[in-house]
Design a protein around this motif. Structure first.
Motif, mmCIF file in Angstrom:
data_model
loop_
_atom_site.group_PDB
_atom_site.id
_atom_site.type_symbol
_atom_site.label_atom_id
_atom_site.label_comp_id
_atom_site.label_asym_id
_atom_site.label_seq_id
_atom_site.Cartn_x
_atom_site.Cartn_y
_atom_site.Cartn_z
ATOM 1 N N PHE A 26 0.834 -1.200 0.000
ATOM 2 C CA PHE A 26 0.000 0.000 0.000
ATOM 3 C C PHE A 26 0.874 1.259 0.000
ATOM 4 C CE2 PHE A 26 -3.116 -3.055 1.670
ATOM 5 C CZ PHE A 26 -4.179 -2.773 0.839
ATOM 6 N N ILE A 29 2.322 1.937 -3.577
ATOM 7 C CA ILE A 29 1.505 2.657 -4.563
ATOM 8 C C ILE A 29 1.263 4.099 -4.121
ATOM 9 C CG2 ILE A 29 0.376 0.670 -5.653
ATOM 10 C CD1 ILE A 29 -2.115 1.383 -4.041
ATOM 11 N N VAL A 201 -19.213 -5.516 -0.223
ATOM 12 C CA VAL A 201 -17.825 -5.842 -0.580
ATOM 13 C C VAL A 201 -17.789 -6.624 -1.897
ATOM 14 C CG1 VAL A 201 -15.778 -7.163 0.112
ATOM 15 C CG2 VAL A 201 -16.956 -5.750 1.774
ATOM 16 N N ASN A 205 -16.357 -4.663 -5.341
ATOM 17 C CA ASN A 205 -15.048 -5.112 -5.811
ATOM 18 C C ASN A 205 -15.094 -6.016 -7.027
ATOM 19 O OD1 ASN A 205 -13.647 -3.745 -3.844
ATOM 20 N ND2 ASN A 205 -13.722 -5.457 -2.409
ATOM 21 N N MET A 244 -5.520 4.438 -8.615
ATOM 22 C CA MET A 244 -5.782 3.358 -7.652
ATOM 23 C C MET A 244 -5.999 3.908 -6.243
ATOM 24 S SD MET A 244 -3.173 0.365 -8.604
ATOM 25 C CE MET A 244 -3.130 -0.340 -10.224
ATOM 26 N N PRO B 107 -6.486 -6.235 3.098
ATOM 27 C CA PRO B 107 -6.503 -6.595 1.667
ATOM 28 C C PRO B 107 -7.836 -7.155 1.206
ATOM 29 C CG PRO B 107 -4.535 -7.452 2.721
ATOM 30 C CD PRO B 107 -5.410 -6.927 3.820
ATOM 31 N N TYR B 108 -8.589 -7.747 2.133
ATOM 32 C CA TYR B 108 -9.829 -8.400 1.755
ATOM 33 C C TYR B 108 -10.900 -7.416 1.281
ATOM 34 C CZ TYR B 108 -13.178 -12.171 1.600
ATOM 35 O OH TYR B 108 -14.077 -13.107 1.159
ATOM 36 N N VAL B 109 -10.796 -6.154 1.671
ATOM 37 C CA VAL B 109 -11.812 -5.180 1.254
ATOM 38 C C VAL B 109 -11.412 -4.467 -0.044
ATOM 39 C CG1 VAL B 109 -12.736 -4.821 3.575
ATOM 40 C CG2 VAL B 109 -10.936 -3.317 2.734
ATOM 41 N N ILE B 110 -10.247 -4.801 -0.590
ATOM 42 C CA ILE B 110 -9.798 -4.181 -1.837
ATOM 43 C C ILE B 110 -10.141 -5.100 -3.012
ATOM 44 C CG2 ILE B 110 -7.777 -3.259 -3.060
ATOM 45 C CD1 ILE B 110 -8.364 -1.779 -0.493
ATOM 46 N N ALA B 111 -10.502 -4.510 -4.144
ATOM 47 C CA ALA B 111 -10.847 -5.298 -5.328
ATOM 48 C C ALA B 111 -9.655 -6.147 -5.771
ATOM 49 C CB ALA B 111 -11.287 -4.384 -6.454
ATOM 50 N N PRO B 112 -9.880 -7.445 -6.030
ATOM 51 C CA PRO B 112 -8.803 -8.327 -6.485
ATOM 52 C C PRO B 112 -8.100 -7.790 -7.737
ATOM 53 C CG PRO B 112 -10.763 -9.607 -6.031
ATOM 54 C CD PRO B 112 -11.143 -8.182 -5.859
ATOM 55 N N LEU B 113 -8.850 -7.137 -8.596
ATOM 56 C CA LEU B 113 -8.256 -6.577 -9.809
ATOM 57 C C LEU B 113 -7.164 -5.565 -9.458
ATOM 58 C CD1 LEU B 113 -9.112 -6.392 -13.109
ATOM 59 C CD2 LEU B 113 -9.486 -4.047 -12.353
ATOM 60 N N VAL B 114 -7.474 -4.678 -8.513
ATOM 61 C CA VAL B 114 -6.523 -3.646 -8.095
ATOM 62 C C VAL B 114 -5.300 -4.304 -7.456
ATOM 63 C CG1 VAL B 114 -6.184 -1.678 -6.558
ATOM 64 C CG2 VAL B 114 -8.323 -1.906 -7.820
ATOM 65 N N TYR B 117 -2.958 -5.562 -10.055
ATOM 66 C CA TYR B 117 -2.124 -4.512 -10.644
ATOM 67 C C TYR B 117 -0.999 -4.090 -9.704
ATOM 68 C CZ TYR B 117 -5.303 -3.921 -14.590
ATOM 69 O OH TYR B 117 -6.033 -4.123 -15.717
ATOM 70 N N ILE B 118 -1.318 -3.959 -8.419
ATOM 71 C CA ILE B 118 -0.284 -3.574 -7.451
ATOM 72 C C ILE B 118 0.854 -4.602 -7.476
ATOM 73 C CG2 ILE B 118 0.244 -3.185 -5.010
ATOM 74 C CD1 ILE B 118 -2.643 -2.263 -4.627
ATOM 75 N N TRP B 163 -1.814 -13.622 0.209
ATOM 76 C CA TRP B 163 -1.669 -12.267 0.773
ATOM 77 C C TRP B 163 -3.047 -11.615 0.910
ATOM 78 C CZ3 TRP B 163 -2.777 -7.269 -0.885
ATOM 79 C CH2 TRP B 163 -2.119 -6.223 -0.214
ATOM 80 N N PHE B 226 -10.275 -15.735 -10.816
ATOM 81 C CA PHE B 226 -10.246 -15.104 -12.136
ATOM 82 C C PHE B 226 -9.367 -13.859 -12.188
ATOM 83 C CE2 PHE B 226 -12.450 -12.167 -15.257
ATOM 84 C CZ PHE B 226 -11.849 -12.734 -16.374
ATOM 85 N N GLU B 227 -9.794 -12.791 -11.499
ATOM 86 C CA GLU B 227 -9.151 -11.491 -11.674
ATOM 87 C C GLU B 227 -7.651 -11.515 -11.422
ATOM 88 O OE1 GLU B 227 -12.161 -11.793 -10.077
ATOM 89 O OE2 GLU B 227 -13.185 -9.849 -9.997
ATOM 90 N N MET B 230 -5.912 -13.209 -14.224
ATOM 91 C CA MET B 230 -6.041 -12.425 -15.447
ATOM 92 C C MET B 230 -5.073 -11.247 -15.445
ATOM 93 S SD MET B 230 -9.217 -10.206 -16.885
ATOM 94 C CE MET B 230 -8.756 -8.789 -15.926
#
Lengths: 273, 289
Positions: A26, A29, A201, A205, A244, B107-114, B117-118, B163, B226-227, B230
Motif C-alpha cells: 500500500f 503505490i 464488498v 469489488n 488506484m 486486503p480483503y476489502v480491496i478489489a482483487p483486480l486492483v 495490478y499492485i 496475501w 479469475f481477476e 487475469m
C-alpha cells in the motif's frame, strides 16, 4: 508459564514485522502516485525527488471516475436492498414452515452456494429477455448470485428467534406480513448488517460480472474503470497509482471507521451460521 | 402453531430471481455447450458432443484443470495455515492487537483486480520491490522473473492470493477462538500441558466449526479464481497459470461461445464434484455438534 514474562514482546515484534508485508504494498503505490513518469516506473519505496500533484489532477479530470463511483454505489445499494429483502422472507418461511417443497428450495440455494455461474449463457438470457446491459440485468445477476449465501446465513439465524413470539403475535391478531416486518426483521437486523457488508464488498469489488454483462461504458463500475484506465495509461504508472489510490481510499476509510463492526459481523455470521 | 399456516409465497420472490437468473442460465448453458454458437455464424447449430471431444483433445484444458486444482489445493491449505497462525498470534495479549487485526484483514476489502495490478509492479523483474529486497540481502539466487518464468508463475499467483485472503481466515478463526472457554485452556496448562499439547487437545478440536467454514469457503472461492490470474499473468507464460475462467475469457473473446460454455460446464462439474461432498461432511458434523 515462566516464558510469559518476555515472550509477548517478541510476539508483538513478530506480528508487527508480518504486518509490514501487508502495509508495504500500500505504501508503495501511495508513494509512487506522487512521482513523475520516469521515477514512478521504478516502483521504488523511496520518497519522490519532487512531489508530483498533477497525477491526481489528471485523475480527477476524468469523467469516468465520478461516473464509475456513482454506478458502483447505485448497484451496491440496490443489490443490498433486494438481497436482504428476498433472502430474509424466503429464509423465514424455509425455517418456520419446512416441508418437502421448501426443503428442496433450501437445497437448491445451498447448491447455488457452491456451483459457479454460467456467465455466457447469462448474457444470452439477458438478450432473450431484452434487458442486456441494463442496470436491472446486473442487479438481478448479483441478486441471484448472492441470494444463496444470504439465505444460508439467515436460515441459521432465524432458528434462534423463538417460535413463541410468532404464536403470541398471531394470537393477538397480527398477520404474517406484520409478523415478518415488525417482529422478525428487527430481531435479525444484526445478521442483515452482516449480509449487507458481504454484499457491498462483493458487488463493489467485482470485476467478473460487469466485465461480461455491461457493454455500455457509461454504466461501468469503478473496478471496470480501473481496468480501462490501466489499459490506457499503462505507460505512466504515477497516474495509474494515483487512480488506484483514489479508488481504494474511500473503501479503506469506510473500513477504518467500521472495521470493528465489519470484523465482528463477519465472525458472528461465519461461525454461527 | 401449525407450520402449514406460514405463507409459502414468502419464498417466491427469492425463488423466482434464483430460478430465472441462476438456474436458467445453467440449464440453457447445458444446451449451448452442445452447439457451435459462434459470434461469426448466423445460426446456432446443434453439434452434439463435438465441443467436449475437442476440449478433451486440447492440452490447454488439461493444463487449466491441473492448475485450477493445484491453485485450489495450495490456497486452501496455506490460507488456513497462515490464517490460523495469525489468529493464534493475535489472540495473545498484544498491545497493538486490534490495530494488527485490522491491518491483516485490510486486503480483503480491496478489489482483487486492483491487488493484481499492485503486485504486477511488485514482481517487476528489474525494479519490483521483491527482487530489490533479495538483491539488497545479497540473495541473488532469489532474484527471479516471478511472473514470466514458467517455473514460478503459478507459485507467485498463489502467494499473491494468500496475501489477499489470509486475513479473512484469520478473522473466522479468531471468532472460533472466542468461543473457547478460558478456564479450559488454563486448567490444561495447570495440568502441565505445554502450548502444543494444549493446542492439539483443547483448542484445535473446539475450532472445528471455524475450520469447516474456512476450508469450504477457501475451496469454493479458489476454484473460481479469475481477476488475480487475469491481471498478473493472463494465464501465461505459455499456459502455465491458465485456470478455467481465464480459458473461458480467451475463448469468449475469440467469439466461440458454444465452446466457452462447454468449458464452463466442466468447471461446474468439477466444483460440484469437489464441493458437494465437503458440504455434506460439514452438514453431518453440524448435526453431531
Amino acid at each position: 508459564m515462566r516464558s510469559r514474562k518476555y515472550s509477548p514482546l517478541l510476539l508483538e515484534l513478530l506480528a508487527i514485522c508480518l504486518s509490514l508485508l501487508i502495509l508495504i504494498p500500500f505504501f508503495m503505490i501511495f508513494i509512487n502516485s506522487f512521482k513523475d513518469i520516469r521515477e514512478s516506473a521504478l516502483f521504488g519505496l523511496t520518497l519522490p525527488s519532487h512531489w508530483v500533484i498533477s497525477n491526481y489532477e489528471e485523475v480527477f479530470n476524468q469523467d469516468n471516475l465520478l461516473r464509475g463511483f456513482k454506478n458502483s454505489f447505485l448497484l451496491s445499494a440496490l443489490v443490498v436492498v433486494s438481497v436482504n429483502f428476498f433472502a430474509s422472507m424466503a429464509a423465514f418461511v424455509i425455517q418456520r414452515r419446512g416441508g418437502k417443497f421448501l426443503q428442496g428450495v433450501y437445497f437448491a440455494f445451498i447448491m447455488g452456494l457452491i456451483v459457479p455461474v454460467s456467465i455466457i449463457p447469462t448474457i444470452r438470457l439477458m438478450d432473450l429477455l431484452h434487458m442486456k446491459g441494463s442496470y436491472l440485468s446486473i442487479i438481478m445477476y448479483y441478486t441471484a448470485v448472492l441470494l444463496p449465501f444470504a439465505v444460508f446465513l439467515l436460515v441459521g439465524f432465524i432458528k434462534s428467534v423463538p417460535r413463541e413470539l410468532d404464536e403470541a403475535a398471531i394470537l393477538e391478531g397480527c398477520g404474517y406480513f406484520r409478523l415478518y416486518f415488525k417482529i422478525i426483521l428487527p430481531l435479525i437486523s444484526t445478521v442483515l448488517v452482516t449480509v449487507s457488508i458481504v454484499v457491498i464488498v462483493s458487488v463493489w469489488n467485482d470485476f467478473f460480472g460487469p466485465f461480461y454483462l455491461v457493454t455500455d461504458s457509461t454504466k461501468w463500475t469503478i473496478v471496470l474503470q480501473v481496468f480501462n484506465f490501466v489499459t490506457l495509461y499503462s505507460t505512466n504508472w504515477g497516474v495509474v497509482f494515483a487512480f488506484m489510490i483514489v479508488v481504494i481510499a474511500p473503501v479503506l476509510i469506510i473500513y477504518l471507521f467500521l472495521q470493528r463492526y465489519i470484523i465482528d459481523g463477519l465472525t458472528a455470521g461465519s461461525v454461527k451460521g | 402453531m401449525e407450520r402449514s399456516k406460514y405463507p409459502l409465497y414468502f419464498s417466491f420472490p427469492a425463488l423466482f430471481v434464483f430460478l430465472l437468473f441462476f438456474i436458467t442460465p445453467t440449464l440453457i448453458g447445458i444446451y449451448y455447450s452442445f452447439t457451435d454458437w459462434n459470434i461469426n455464424a448466423d445460426a446456432i447449430k446443434f453439434i452434439g458432443l463435438e465441443n467436449y471431444k475437442e476440449l478433451f483433445n486440447e492440452p490447454r484444458l488439461k493444463q487449466a484443470f491441473i492448475n485450477t486444482l493445484i491453485f485450489a489445493a495450495a490456497v486452501t491449505l496455506l490460507q488456513n495455515a497462515v490464517g490460523l497462525a495469525l489468529a493464534l498470534l493475535l489472540n495473545e495479549k498484544l498491545k497493538l492487537r486490534n490495530l494488527l487485526r485490522m491491518i491483516f484483514f485490510m486486503p480483503y476489502v480491496i478489489a482483487p483486480l486492483v491487488i493484481g495490478y499492485i503486485f504486477r509492479a511488485i514482481y517487476h523483474p528489474e525494479h519490483g520491490i521483491v527482487n530489490q529486497f533479495f538483491g539488497l540481502l545479497g540473495m541473488d539466487f532469489m532474484v527471479q522473473d516471478w511472473l514470466n518464468d514458467p517455473r514460478f508463475a503459478l507459485f507467485t499467483v498463489i502467494m499473491t492470493d494468500i496475501w489477499r485472503v489470509a486475513g479473512f481466515s484469520m478473522v473466522v478463526y479468531l471468532a472460533g477462538l472466542q468461543f473457547i472457554p478460558k478456564d479450559l485452556t488454563e486448567s490444561a496448562s495447570i495440568d502441565g500441558a505445554n502450548y502444543w499439547t494444549r493446542f492439539k487437545h483443547v483448542v484445535f478440536p473446539l475450532l472445528a466449526p471455524a475450520f469447516t467454514v474456512n476450508v469450504l469457503l477457501a475451496m469454493i472461492g479458489s476454484m473460481k479464481v479469475f481477476e488475480i490470474v487475469m491481471v498478473l499473468t493472463e494465464g501465461g507464460p505459455g499456459y502455465t497459470t491458465e485456470v478455467f475462467y481465464t480459458y473461458i475469457r480467451n475463448t469468449f473473446s475469440s467469439g466461440e461461445m458454444g465452446y466457452a460454455t462447454a468449458i464452463n460446464m466442466l468447471l461446474f462439474a468439477l466444483v460440484t464434484l469437489v464441493g458437494v461432498p465437503v458440504l455434506m461432511a460439514m452438514k453431518k458434523r453440524e448435526v453431531e455438534m
